[in-house]
Design a protein around this motif. Structure first.
Motif, PDB file in Angstrom:
ATOM      1  N   LEU A 124      46.209  50.202  34.803  1.00  0.00           N
ATOM      2  CA  LEU A 124      45.652  48.872  34.602  1.00  0.00           C
ATOM      3  C   LEU A 124      44.564  48.453  35.589  1.00  0.00           C
ATOM      4  O   LEU A 124      43.800  47.543  35.307  1.00  0.00           O
ATOM      5  CB  LEU A 124      46.776  47.832  34.655  1.00  0.00           C
ATOM      6  N   ALA A 125      44.519  49.077  36.747  1.00  0.00           N
ATOM      7  CA  ALA A 125      43.579  48.646  37.789  1.00  0.00           C
ATOM      8  C   ALA A 125      42.803  49.838  38.343  1.00  0.00           C
ATOM      9  O   ALA A 125      43.380  50.908  38.535  1.00  0.00           O
ATOM     10  CB  ALA A 125      44.333  47.946  38.921  1.00  0.00           C
ATOM     11  N   PRO A 126      41.515  49.656  38.618  1.00  0.00           N
ATOM     12  CA  PRO A 126      40.706  50.748  39.174  1.00  0.00           C
ATOM     13  C   PRO A 126      40.922  50.913  40.678  1.00  0.00           C
ATOM     14  O   PRO A 126      40.030  50.688  41.497  1.00  0.00           O
ATOM     15  CB  PRO A 126      39.280  50.303  38.852  1.00  0.00           C
ATOM     16  N   ASP A 173      52.918  40.866  30.329  1.00  0.00           N
ATOM     17  CA  ASP A 173      52.848  41.692  29.120  1.00  0.00           C
ATOM     18  C   ASP A 173      52.087  42.992  29.370  1.00  0.00           C
ATOM     19  O   ASP A 173      52.499  44.062  28.900  1.00  0.00           O
ATOM     20  CB  ASP A 173      52.204  40.914  27.971  1.00  0.00           C
ATOM     21  N   LEU A 174      50.981  42.927  30.118  1.00  0.00           N
ATOM     22  CA  LEU A 174      50.239  44.150  30.468  1.00  0.00           C
ATOM     23  C   LEU A 174      51.126  45.134  31.222  1.00  0.00           C
ATOM     24  O   LEU A 174      51.172  46.328  30.897  1.00  0.00           O
ATOM     25  CB  LEU A 174      49.043  43.823  31.359  1.00  0.00           C
ATOM     26  N   LEU A 175      51.811  44.633  32.231  1.00  0.00           N
ATOM     27  CA  LEU A 175      52.687  45.474  33.036  1.00  0.00           C
ATOM     28  C   LEU A 175      53.814  46.058  32.191  1.00  0.00           C
ATOM     29  O   LEU A 175      54.158  47.234  32.321  1.00  0.00           O
ATOM     30  CB  LEU A 175      53.245  44.684  34.222  1.00  0.00           C
ATOM     31  N   SER A 176      54.368  45.237  31.310  1.00  0.00           N
ATOM     32  CA  SER A 176      55.466  45.689  30.461  1.00  0.00           C
ATOM     33  C   SER A 176      55.017  46.777  29.496  1.00  0.00           C
ATOM     34  O   SER A 176      55.712  47.794  29.328  1.00  0.00           O
ATOM     35  CB  SER A 176      56.050  44.506  29.679  1.00  0.00           C
ATOM     36  N   VAL A 177      53.880  46.601  28.856  1.00  0.00           N
ATOM     37  CA  VAL A 177      53.368  47.635  27.947  1.00  0.00           C
ATOM     38  C   VAL A 177      53.082  48.918  28.724  1.00  0.00           C
ATOM     39  O   VAL A 177      53.409  50.018  28.280  1.00  0.00           O
ATOM     40  CB  VAL A 177      52.104  47.143  27.194  1.00  0.00           C
TER      41      VAL A 177
END
Length: 191
Positions: A124-126, A173-177
């Protein structure tokens, strides 16, 4: 009188890593000259913490201090002590050009834990989440998909993710996915 609640009121997701709302946290933004003796003394006196180096978090008896930018710290304390801590920091910095602001209710904090927690974040993060690059006590400000976030490593191998409360559900939600079973990458997995 209504009771204060955290952004997602204790939400938890468990996949190949665990994502959880950490509950209410006291958070204070302190802006000023981080290189000044006055700032270091205020942080030490009020928090019991050393001034953090660039991209680091230090812990003290009364909370933590996180480096956010060359002129900004994020002070993390128990939610119940935030008002008292703001007053103490304001008093300690009264002779300096500084700003002390309670931002507790404007933020959400999530913990990501488990053997593959680094992979969840790396999707999710660069940021390079390799253990030899990003360790306990390190912090990075970055983007998590479409929103700004700060991420720091804890001594137990878990990570904290802080974002604006207004995008708390989106970040959860991002973390969960990213942590959903079947989406394991295995690049940063630990045994």
């Amino acid at each position: 009188m209504s009771k204060a609640v955290s952004a997602l009121d204790g939400a938890i997701f468990e996949g190949f890593a665990k994502v959880e709302d950490t509950g209410l946290r006291g958070m204070i933004t302190v802006r000023g000259d981080l290189m000044s003796k006055e700032m270091a003394t205020a942080v030490k006196t009020v928090m019991g913490a050393e001034m953090p180096a660039q991209r680091k978090v230090t812990d003290g008896a009364k909370g933590s201090a996180a480096w956010m930018s060359p002129d900004e710290l994020l002070i993390i304390v128990d939610y119940d002590t935030v008002t008292k801590t703001v007053a103490a920091l304001t008093e300690a910095l009264s002779g300096s050009h500084a700003l002390v602001a309670n931002v507790s209710d404007a933020r959400a904090v999530f913990r990501v834990s488990g053997n593959s927690s680094r992979d969840v974040l790396a999707k999710l993060a660069p940021v390079d989440f390799s253990p030899d690059v990003f360790a306990a006590g390190d912090i990075r400000r970055s983007r998590m998909a479409q929103v700004p976030a700060a991420i720091w490593g804890n001594a137990d191998g878990s990570f904290e993710v802080i974002c604006f409360r207004s995008v708390g559900q989106y970040v959860f939600d991002l973390l969960s996915v990213s942590a959903t079973s079947g989406g394991e990458v295995g690049f940063h997995a630990t045994s």
